[in-house]
Design an enzyme around this catalytic site. Structure first.
Site, PDB file in Angstrom:
ATOM      1  CG  ASP A  56      -0.248   0.027   2.535  1.00 32.48           C
ATOM      2  OD1 ASP A  56       0.974  -0.239   2.563  1.00 32.48           O
ATOM      3  OD2 ASP A  56      -0.907   0.282   3.557  1.00 32.48           O
ATOM      4  NE  ARG A 284      -4.435   1.234   2.512  1.00 30.67           N
ATOM      5  CZ  ARG A 284      -4.852  -0.010   2.221  1.00 30.67           C
ATOM      6  NH1 ARG A 284      -4.543  -1.004   3.035  1.00 30.67           N
ATOM      7  NH2 ARG A 284      -5.533  -0.259   1.125  1.00 30.67           N
ATOM      8  CE1 TYR A 292       2.603  -4.580   7.071  1.00 31.05           C
ATOM      9  CE2 TYR A 292       2.227  -2.223   7.310  1.00 31.05           C
ATOM     10  CZ  TYR A 292       2.401  -3.334   6.506  1.00 31.05           C
ATOM     11  OH  TYR A 292       2.387  -3.197   5.145  1.00 31.05           O
ATOM     12  N   PRO A 368       7.740  -5.939   5.268  1.00 35.90           N
ATOM     13  CG  PRO A 368       5.445  -6.386   5.499  1.00 35.90           C
ATOM     14  CD  PRO A 368       6.817  -6.927   5.843  1.00 35.90           C
TER      15      PRO A 368
END
Length: 694
Positions: A56, A284, A292, A368
């Site tokens: 993302d 987001r 996470y 990530p």
């Protein structure tokens, strides 16, 4: 996908470039083929693109790249913008509290800042762009799996040959549909893509397809680009392994709309709890927040792997609630979830015979949380795509392809080193005090975070010498250690290089061309100069013409342009017969005289604003470093570190990286540069096809 012929013969075809995998890196490669006018095919074993979850984060450099391709505005408008990072650490009482705020993107690095947008939308932007620029000739062929790959080494040196043979098989809809790992869950999961899955499903899919007589075809390709993920079929077909290690750290990921009293839920947050692990908050688009979450309850077994069957959304979310306590955290809607085991691995080679190339997760994997996976993967193919495209068309020499591994494997190694340190600092328990040797210093973590911001922006990449980068030093040392082709133009001493770099101190050779505002000479419109460096496969010569109203400087500019316009030089020799003079190499000018005292047709030779019988003069190639009416003064000459009187000349590669800098008198060195990387000839490509005209 061709059907198996009725007589039982498997159909065969030739293609310039075959791309295996249609994630962001594969689509980046396909975008280059579309923009360069190269015949290509893209196959992917999955039956659909991503619609939720996955990567993302988009860093500055990726947005600059998107803008050069023509869809940066779509991503910028639709995404959530990341402006601040808040760090939460245990106080003296062991309760988390906000300890720092820092800017998410280092101020002044780029005209863009980091944003967050789900991978599915990014893939959509790519697909629309590829359709537009290929005139709908390049499409993703889904449910197609390669089952064999062979390289005829006797043909790899023949530029017109198709030495790579790939057998493709069409899967059924069921075979091409990813299996959800937690079948009872109504929420999509990404476990099938996670490194917690160690087995590969290609062999089973091929056997199932063969048993039902599925259709197949044989493709002969000049070049193959494998962008098929961490469990890459292409990599395994070449016999390459990923070198590295896994850690004991297991993390979960959830995309939810949170219901919480945590005050920084709409900020990027790094949260270290005293005993329950760590958490990263990524706000987001569409009210979503990605979490996470370190899973301290899940540990690897004796084999070093975690039992994925024990990992479910409920376990992941309970861990998040413990870490964020005493704040409350709940949700009603979860869009996607997954889990992964932190590890850092990189392949020993990124190519085979400079005919088959690997990119993205196929050759480097890591955690990530630094937002690097999709970005570095796409940038691999932004580096590779134009090289393969121009070589396939016969515009560039095949020797430039050796620069791909040298340049991008070095980036991957740097990324692995960065992620190794960063992920351990993030996953470690906070130190209780200075005597706590096993704990992680929160000051050290903050320092790593801030220093990592420059690396994570994608703007610190600095490529070593090759046929494409004229700089001093050892090419292997500045690259990944592999051999890279060099030409006469690249043999330069340290003193000579320092002198060249001194002509434009703000335009580092080997790094991407930075952007400052300049005005169009003809209509006074301000442009970020980088906006004029479109990803269309063309090299650029940027002439900093200096003060063209000074007679001596005007004479220097005229002499340079006379050499540039000569019938025997590289500009003419690189241009296909009948094509516009700027179809392979475009010349752009920035001068420093006052705009209102200069005239395009009077003060600048025609080669700087070419004439066309159909379109007249080109008014979009000459710019001035002057004050705009509405957007201030970019002060480009000062920011680029160029002398306002004398100027200089810069060569930019098609991917915006700076390849050479010199004086206006250094024309012979420019000639040598292009002789080293381009095929300088008449009107025909090596395959006999007339080159595309832009």
């Amino acid at each position: 996908m061709a059907e198996t012929a009725a007589n039982g013969h498997i159909p065969e075809s030739n293609i310039d470039v075959l791309i295996i995998g249609a994630g962001p890196s594969g689509l980046m490669a396909a975008a280059w083929m579309a923009h360069c006018g190269v015949k290509a095919r893209v196959v992917d074993k999955r039956n659909t693109k991503v619609f939720c979850g996955q990567a993302d984060g988009l860093q500055c450099r990726s947005l600059e790249i998107f803008d050069s391709l023509g869809f940066g505005d779509r991503a910028w408008k639709e995404a959530n913008h990341m402006l601040e990072i808040c760090m939460w650490n245990p106080g003296s009482d062991g309760v988390i509290c906000r300890s720092d705020r820092i800017p998410d993107t280092i101020v002044g690095l780029s005209r863009f800042q980091q944003i967050v947008l789900q991978q599915g939308r990014i893939e959509r932007f790519f697909l629309d762009n590829i359709k537009k620029y290929s005139k709908d000739t390049i499409k993703v062929e889904r449910g197609v799996l390669p089952e064999s790959l062979e390289i005829d080494v006797s043909k790899v040196e023949d530029d017109s040959a198709y030495p790579v043979t790939v057998k493709l098989r069409q899967l059924s809809e069921e075979e091409a549909t990813p299996k959800q790992q937690i079948t009872a869950s109504k929420v999509n999961d990404g476990i099938f893509r996670s490194n917690l899955i160690v087995e590969d499903d290609e062999d089973d899919l091929i056997k199932k397809s063969q048993s039902r007589g599925g259709s197949s075809e044989i493709v002969h390709a000049k070049y193959v680009i494998g962008c098929d993920g961490a469990r890459s079929w292409t990599r395994r077909a070449l016999g390459f392994d990923l070198d590295g290690e896994a850690t004991d750290f297991i993390w979960g990921v959830m995309d939810i709309i949170p219901i919480t009293d945590f005050p920084d839920i709409r900020m990027r947050c790094a949260i270290h709890s005293a005993e329950n692990g760590s958490l990263m908050v990524i706000p987001r688009e569409n009210k979503l927040v990605r979490l996470y979450i370190q899973l301290k309850e899940v540990t690897p077994d004796a084999s070093g792997r975690a039992d994925r069957t024990k990992i479910a959304p409920e376990l992941i979310f309970r861990s998040a609630q413990k870490i964020i306590a005493p704040y409350n955290l709940d949700y009603q809607y979860c869009d996607w979830w997954t889990a992964y085991q932190i590890g850092q691995r990189v392949a020993p080679k990124f190519e085979a015979h400079e005919r088959v190339f690997l990119a993205g997760d196929a050759v480097h994997t890591h955690s990530p949380k630094a937002g690097q996976g999709m970005n570095v993967s796409m940038q691999d193919c932004f580096n590779l795509g134009w090289k393969v495209g121009l070589v396939a068309k016969g515009v560039a020499k095949r020797s430039i392809l050796s620069s791909y591994q040298s340049e991008r494997r070095r980036v991957a190694q740097d990324l692995i080193d960065f992620d190794h340190r960063f992920s351990r600092l993030f996953s470690g328990r906070p130190a209780k005090d200075v005597m706590d040797a096993e704990g992680v210093s929160m000051e050290e973590f903050k320092d790593a975070f801030e220093k990592g911001n420059m690396f994570a922006s994608g703007l610190s990449v600095n490529y070593g010498p090759s046929t494409l980068i004229v700089k001093s030093g050892d090419a292997a040392e500045q690259g990944d250690g592999s051999k890279v082709a060099q030409s006469k133009a690249t043999q330069i001493t340290a003193d000579a290089f320092a002198k060249r770099q001194g002509l434009a101190t703000g335009i580092p050779i080997g790094m991407r061309f930075n952007s400052f505002k300049v005005l169009n000479q003809s209509d006074a419109r301000p442009w970020h100069f980088q906006e004029r460096l479109k990803a269309d496969g063309r090299f650029r010569i940027i002439l900093f013409a200096g003060n063209v109203l000074d007679a001596a400087q005007k004479a220097r500019v005229d002499k340079f342009c006379e050499a540039l316009d000569a019938p025997t030089n590289f500009l003419r020799a690189a241009t296909p017969g009948g094509a516009p003079i700027d179809s392979v190499i475009e010349v752009l000018t920035i001068h420093s005289s006052k705009r209102t005292d200069t005239e395009l047709l009077r003060d600048f030779p025609e080669i700087l604003h070419p004439f066309s019988e159909q379109h007249g003069w080109d008014y979009n190639k000459v710019f001035v470093d002057d004050v705009s009416y509405h957007e201030g003064f970019g002060d480009a000459y000062v920011n680029y570190g160029v002398d306002k009187e004398r100027g200089c000349v810069v060569i930019a590669r098609p991917d915006q990286y700076v390849g050479w800098i010199g004086e206006l008198e250094d024309f012979e060195e420019m000639q040598q540069y292009f002789e080293g990387c381009l095929v300088l000839r008449g009107t025909q490509a090596t395959n006999g096809q007339t080159l595309a005209v832009r």
